[in-house]
Design a protein around this motif. Structure first.
Motif, PDB file in Angstrom:
ATOM      1  N   GLU A 236      22.066  47.775  41.832  1.00  0.00           N
ATOM      2  CA  GLU A 236      21.091  46.653  42.996  1.00  0.00           C
ATOM      3  C   GLU A 236      20.079  45.955  42.529  1.00  0.00           C
ATOM      4  OE1 GLU A 236      22.477  50.522  45.921  1.00  0.00           O
ATOM      5  OE2 GLU A 236      21.769  50.455  43.706  1.00  0.00           O
ATOM      6  N   LEU A 237      19.416  46.784  41.480  1.00  0.00           N
ATOM      7  CA  LEU A 237      18.250  46.309  40.918  1.00  0.00           C
ATOM      8  C   LEU A 237      18.524  44.790  40.096  1.00  0.00           C
ATOM      9  CD1 LEU A 237      16.288  49.194  39.388  1.00  0.00           C
ATOM     10  CD2 LEU A 237      15.672  47.722  41.214  1.00  0.00           C
ATOM     11  N   THR A 238      19.531  44.805  39.453  1.00  0.00           N
ATOM     12  CA  THR A 238      19.987  43.718  38.522  1.00  0.00           C
ATOM     13  C   THR A 238      20.291  42.569  39.554  1.00  0.00           C
ATOM     14  OG1 THR A 238      22.026  44.572  38.128  1.00  0.00           O
ATOM     15  CG2 THR A 238      20.569  44.902  36.776  1.00  0.00           C
ATOM     16  N   VAL A 239      21.025  43.023  40.467  1.00  0.00           N
ATOM     17  CA  VAL A 239      21.663  41.859  41.509  1.00  0.00           C
ATOM     18  C   VAL A 239      20.057  41.235  42.209  1.00  0.00           C
ATOM     19  CG1 VAL A 239      22.732  41.155  43.683  1.00  0.00           C
ATOM     20  CG2 VAL A 239      23.715  42.589  41.934  1.00  0.00           C
ATOM     21  N   ALA A 240      19.244  41.906  42.760  1.00  0.00           N
ATOM     22  CA  ALA A 240      18.383  41.402  43.435  1.00  0.00           C
ATOM     23  C   ALA A 240      17.087  40.720  42.449  1.00  0.00           C
ATOM     24  CB  ALA A 240      17.198  42.678  44.117  1.00  0.00           C
ATOM     25  N   LEU A 241      17.047  41.266  41.178  1.00  0.00           N
ATOM     26  CA  LEU A 241      16.250  40.562  40.330  1.00  0.00           C
ATOM     27  C   LEU A 241      16.739  39.189  39.827  1.00  0.00           C
ATOM     28  CD1 LEU A 241      15.199  43.512  37.899  1.00  0.00           C
ATOM     29  CD2 LEU A 241      13.824  42.364  39.500  1.00  0.00           C
ATOM     30  N   ASN A 242      17.909  39.191  39.773  1.00  0.00           N
ATOM     31  CA  ASN A 242      18.672  37.916  39.347  1.00  0.00           C
ATOM     32  C   ASN A 242      18.604  36.920  40.706  1.00  0.00           C
ATOM     33  OD1 ASN A 242      19.593  37.935  36.565  1.00  0.00           O
ATOM     34  ND2 ASN A 242      20.924  39.490  37.262  1.00  0.00           N
ATOM     35  N   ARG A 243      18.778  37.379  41.853  1.00  0.00           N
ATOM     36  CA  ARG A 243      18.804  36.485  42.887  1.00  0.00           C
ATOM     37  C   ARG A 243      17.492  35.852  43.257  1.00  0.00           C
ATOM     38  NH1 ARG A 243      22.828  37.573  46.789  1.00  0.00           N
ATOM     39  NH2 ARG A 243      22.023  35.723  47.956  1.00  0.00           N
ATOM     40  N   THR A 244      16.400  36.600  42.945  1.00  0.00           N
ATOM     41  CA  THR A 244      15.101  35.936  43.147  1.00  0.00           C
ATOM     42  C   THR A 244      14.457  35.420  41.831  1.00  0.00           C
ATOM     43  OG1 THR A 244      14.152  38.226  42.493  1.00  0.00           O
ATOM     44  CG2 THR A 244      14.568  37.579  45.134  1.00  0.00           C
ATOM     45  N   ALA A 245      15.133  35.383  40.736  1.00  0.00           N
ATOM     46  CA  ALA A 245      14.600  34.968  39.384  1.00  0.00           C
ATOM     47  C   ALA A 245      13.170  35.509  39.158  1.00  0.00           C
ATOM     48  CB  ALA A 245      14.533  33.286  39.371  1.00  0.00           C
TER      49      ALA A 245
ATOM     50  N   ASP B 175      12.454  54.038  33.244  1.00  0.00           N
ATOM     51  CA  ASP B 175      13.683  53.575  32.535  1.00  0.00           C
ATOM     52  C   ASP B 175      14.694  52.917  33.484  1.00  0.00           C
ATOM     53  OD1 ASP B 175      12.819  55.236  30.660  1.00  0.00           O
ATOM     54  OD2 ASP B 175      13.876  57.086  31.155  1.00  0.00           O
ATOM     55  N   PHE B 176      14.634  52.819  34.664  1.00  0.00           N
ATOM     56  CA  PHE B 176      15.534  52.336  35.604  1.00  0.00           C
ATOM     57  C   PHE B 176      15.108  50.675  35.577  1.00  0.00           C
ATOM     58  CE2 PHE B 176      16.225  56.016  38.536  1.00  0.00           C
ATOM     59  CZ  PHE B 176      17.302  56.420  37.899  1.00  0.00           C
ATOM     60  N   ALA B 177      13.795  50.492  35.563  1.00  0.00           N
ATOM     61  CA  ALA B 177      13.195  49.297  35.492  1.00  0.00           C
ATOM     62  C   ALA B 177      13.508  48.488  34.130  1.00  0.00           C
ATOM     63  CB  ALA B 177      11.490  49.287  35.839  1.00  0.00           C
ATOM     64  N   MET B 178      13.246  49.275  33.061  1.00  0.00           N
ATOM     65  CA  MET B 178      13.424  48.499  31.812  1.00  0.00           C
ATOM     66  C   MET B 178      14.882  48.137  31.262  1.00  0.00           C
ATOM     67  SD  MET B 178      10.555  48.563  30.144  1.00  0.00           S
ATOM     68  CE  MET B 178      10.694  48.587  28.300  1.00  0.00           C
ATOM     69  N   ASN B 179      15.860  49.318  31.926  1.00  0.00           N
ATOM     70  CA  ASN B 179      17.084  48.821  31.695  1.00  0.00           C
ATOM     71  C   ASN B 179      17.615  47.607  32.445  1.00  0.00           C
ATOM     72  OD1 ASN B 179      17.521  51.113  29.966  1.00  0.00           O
ATOM     73  ND2 ASN B 179      18.091  52.636  31.775  1.00  0.00           N
ATOM     74  N   ALA B 180      17.244  47.577  33.793  1.00  0.00           N
ATOM     75  CA  ALA B 180      17.496  46.411  34.677  1.00  0.00           C
ATOM     76  C   ALA B 180      16.901  45.106  34.174  1.00  0.00           C
ATOM     77  CB  ALA B 180      16.926  46.521  36.068  1.00  0.00           C
TER      78      ALA B 180
ATOM     79  N   ALA C 193      16.227  44.511  30.904  1.00  0.00           N
ATOM     80  CA  ALA C 193      17.044  43.928  29.793  1.00  0.00           C
ATOM     81  C   ALA C 193      18.146  43.225  30.193  1.00  0.00           C
ATOM     82  CB  ALA C 193      17.359  45.393  28.994  1.00  0.00           C
ATOM     83  N   GLU C 194      18.476  43.254  31.379  1.00  0.00           N
ATOM     84  CA  GLU C 194      19.873  42.542  32.101  1.00  0.00           C
ATOM     85  C   GLU C 194      19.474  41.349  32.580  1.00  0.00           C
ATOM     86  OE1 GLU C 194      22.942  44.429  33.550  1.00  0.00           O
ATOM     87  OE2 GLU C 194      22.922  46.114  31.975  1.00  0.00           O
ATOM     88  N   VAL C 195      18.202  40.987  32.926  1.00  0.00           N
ATOM     89  CA  VAL C 195      17.817  39.887  33.779  1.00  0.00           C
ATOM     90  C   VAL C 195      16.885  39.022  32.715  1.00  0.00           C
ATOM     91  CG1 VAL C 195      16.537  39.089  35.846  1.00  0.00           C
ATOM     92  CG2 VAL C 195      17.810  41.085  35.716  1.00  0.00           C
ATOM     93  N   PHE C 196      17.516  37.541  32.762  1.00  0.00           N
ATOM     94  CA  PHE C 196      16.962  36.671  31.612  1.00  0.00           C
ATOM     95  C   PHE C 196      15.549  36.295  32.136  1.00  0.00           C
ATOM     96  CE2 PHE C 196      15.966  32.315  30.483  1.00  0.00           C
ATOM     97  CZ  PHE C 196      16.133  32.653  28.928  1.00  0.00           C
ATOM     98  N   SER C 197      15.321  36.331  33.642  1.00  0.00           N
ATOM     99  CA  SER C 197      13.995  35.728  33.895  1.00  0.00           C
ATOM    100  C   SER C 197      12.918  36.954  33.800  1.00  0.00           C
ATOM    101  CB  SER C 197      13.964  35.373  35.532  1.00  0.00           C
ATOM    102  OG  SER C 197      14.457  36.641  36.196  1.00  0.00           O
ATOM    103  N   ILE C 198      13.099  38.083  33.686  1.00  0.00           N
ATOM    104  CA  ILE C 198      12.069  39.141  33.560  1.00  0.00           C
ATOM    105  C   ILE C 198      11.154  38.781  32.302  1.00  0.00           C
ATOM    106  CG2 ILE C 198      11.539  41.572  33.367  1.00  0.00           C
ATOM    107  CD1 ILE C 198      11.888  40.790  36.306  1.00  0.00           C
TER     108      ILE C 198
END
Length: 503
Positions: free
Chosen positions: A106-115, A132-137, A139-144
């Protein structure tokens, strides 16, 4: 010609109380915070909170986060959550709260949807490594571009906001304090899937006013908040109600009944904000005798179709206000005033704040849609976020714009009383407490577990639904769901049971 005065923001409201009573107590951590996050409790005055907010805002600015960018926040109900939200607004950022039950998927979807450009979390919450959850997510979201957290044992690459508060930097930038500016992006689940819902400051304030004025919260009251703040309603019930009343906000990480009672009595709280089923249970077990300082209880219903059949309110010295929640679309409130303690009658049309006071400001409108569902409109309702999709290209004439949000809750009017009966939640959407998801998602995850596995949602009186699962090897099923980064409620659906029953 005099320019119109800009409407206030949450930071504006906070600063008004700060100027009036800088040394008054403002924020108080949960009693069991050392167990929850491993950090010591904080008790902050308005002046101390202001310095911490400015220091965190300075960290965001110095990190290179541009104004109006989105910062995701996944924190428990502690002082740090309130400080982070107000600091983000002071730095001109938009906050996207992420529910604690969300994991990698869910984290990666939400982070990507909101940039989102940054994410704020805790090292651990109840022993779970959220950093760790935040760091892993991330890593997969370009905008972070920036990951930071509170607490100890933060992973390498995560900036410490505790250290930022300690350094007390004074870096600032000019931010227009206007209530029409974007303040929040929360996340709803509708029949069409995950939906980001943006809101301005005035919309948040309208939601808080609807609750606080209907329940007649006194100015300067000590408020005990035992409702998770990671949603529109949760923010309105805690942070917004606090800045509107100008008292102290006592936070409680849900839920430990003995700790809650101790906190209410220790700080002489006059207001309790909690999930409605919990509030009713407390009322049945001598709330007035055990917590004599309470005068107002605000009960939030995540399953508003259950209000009509709920138990009567029996506490003698405290009133109960039912708050009907409709996902992230909006809410309305109704104080129980009848002698038998039953829920108030809800009718179609405008509802004021307070509801039964003639000439009161209009908090919103309740209506029945042609589909037989309940609709909402008003200053807190983000119509654009729920607008129906555009018509197909071969249709030349577009339908007229809709000025309300269809909540998708089935409803009908009672011919005898004129009251509205909410009869069913949105079709295809399941809710386990504050966690909403699509029924089809359960089927998808169940298929991934292989032949013989079953994951289902069963009706539950308190939380709407509860999850249950069955597999040939429950332990292996739990491991597989954890590796997929799924919500722990789905993982725990496959817990081992001594009787082998599906419960």
């Amino acid at each position: 010609m005099t320019q119109p005065t800009a409407s206030p923001t949450l930071d504006t409201l906070f600063r008004r109380t700060l100027a009036r009573q800088p040394d008054a107590l403002a924020l108080i951590d949960p009693l069991n915070k050392p167990r929850i996050t491993g950090q010591a409790r904080r008790r902050l005055t308005y002046a101390q909170a202001d310095r911490a907010i400015s220091a965190i805002a300075a960290h965001f600015i110095e990190s290179g986060l541009p104004a109006n960018s989105v910062i995701a926040v996944q924190l428990p109900a502690t002082v740090e959550f309130v400080l982070t939200v107000l600091a983000a607004h002071r730095a001109g950022l938009v906050v996207a709260p992420l529910p604690l039950l969300w994991r990698h998927a869910e984290l990666t979807v939400a982070l990507n949807r909101t940039a989102a450009r940054a994410i704020v979390t805790c090292g651990k919450i109840d022993g779970i490594p959220y950093a760790d959850f935040a760091m892993n997510a991330a890593a997969e979201v370009f905008s972070i571009r920036h990951v930071c957290g509170f607490g100890t044992e933060l992973p390498e690459g995560m900036a410490s906001l505790d250290q930022a508060i300690f350094q007390d930097s004074r870096t600032s930038r000019s931010v227009l304090q206007d209530g029409r500016k974007a303040a929040l992006i929360s996340f709803d689940v509708t029949s069409e899937g995950l939906r980001p819902v943006p809101r301005a400051h005035f919309s948040l304030i309208a939601g808080g006013l609807a609750m606080s004025m209907e329940s007649d919260l006194p100015q300067g009251a000590n408020i005990m908040s035992a409702f998770a703040p990671m949603s529109f309603a949760g923010l309105c019930a805690s942070l917004v109600s606090w800045v509107l009343t100008g008292g102290a906000l006592v936070l409680h990480h849900p839920f430990d009944e003995d700790v809650l009672e101790t906190q209410v009595n220790e700080h002489s709280c006059e207001v309790l904000i909690a999930p409605a089923p919990l509030a009713l249970r407390l009322g049945e077990h001598g709330l007035s005798e055990r917590m004599p300082s309470l005068r107002n209880v605000i009960g939030l219903w995540r399953a508003p179709e259950q209000v009509a059949s709920s138990a009567a309110w029996t506490a003698q010295r405290a009133s109960l206000t039912d708050v009907y929640l409709f996902g992230e679309a909006g809410h309305f409130s109704a104080r129980r005033t009848s002698e038998d303690g039953s829920p108030a009658l809800i009718k179609v049309g405008p509802h004021g704040a307070p509801r039964d006071v003639q000439g009161a400001a209009i908090a919103g409108d309740i209506l029945l849609t042609p589909r037989g569902t309940l609709g909402l409109r008003g200053p807190m309702v983000p119509v654009a976020a729920y607008a129906p999709p555009p018509p197909p290209a071969d249709i030349m004439i577009a339908p007229p714009p809709r000025d309300y949000v269809d909540t998708e809750y089935a409803a009908r009017a009672d011919r005898a009383t004129g009251g509205i009966n909410i009869t069913a939640p949105p079709s295809g959407v399941m809710a386990v407490g504050g966690y909403r998801f699509l029924a089809q998602d359960l089927q998808e995850w169940s298929r991934r577990l292989g032949q013989g596995a079953l994951l289902t949602a069963l009706p539950d009186r308190l939380s709407g639904h509860r999850l249950a699962g069955r597999a040939q090897d429950n332990a292996r099923a739990r491991d597989a769901l954890t590796e997929l980064g799924l919500n722990p409620l789905m993982v725990e659906a496959f817990r081992d049971r001594t009787n082998g029953a599906l419960t």
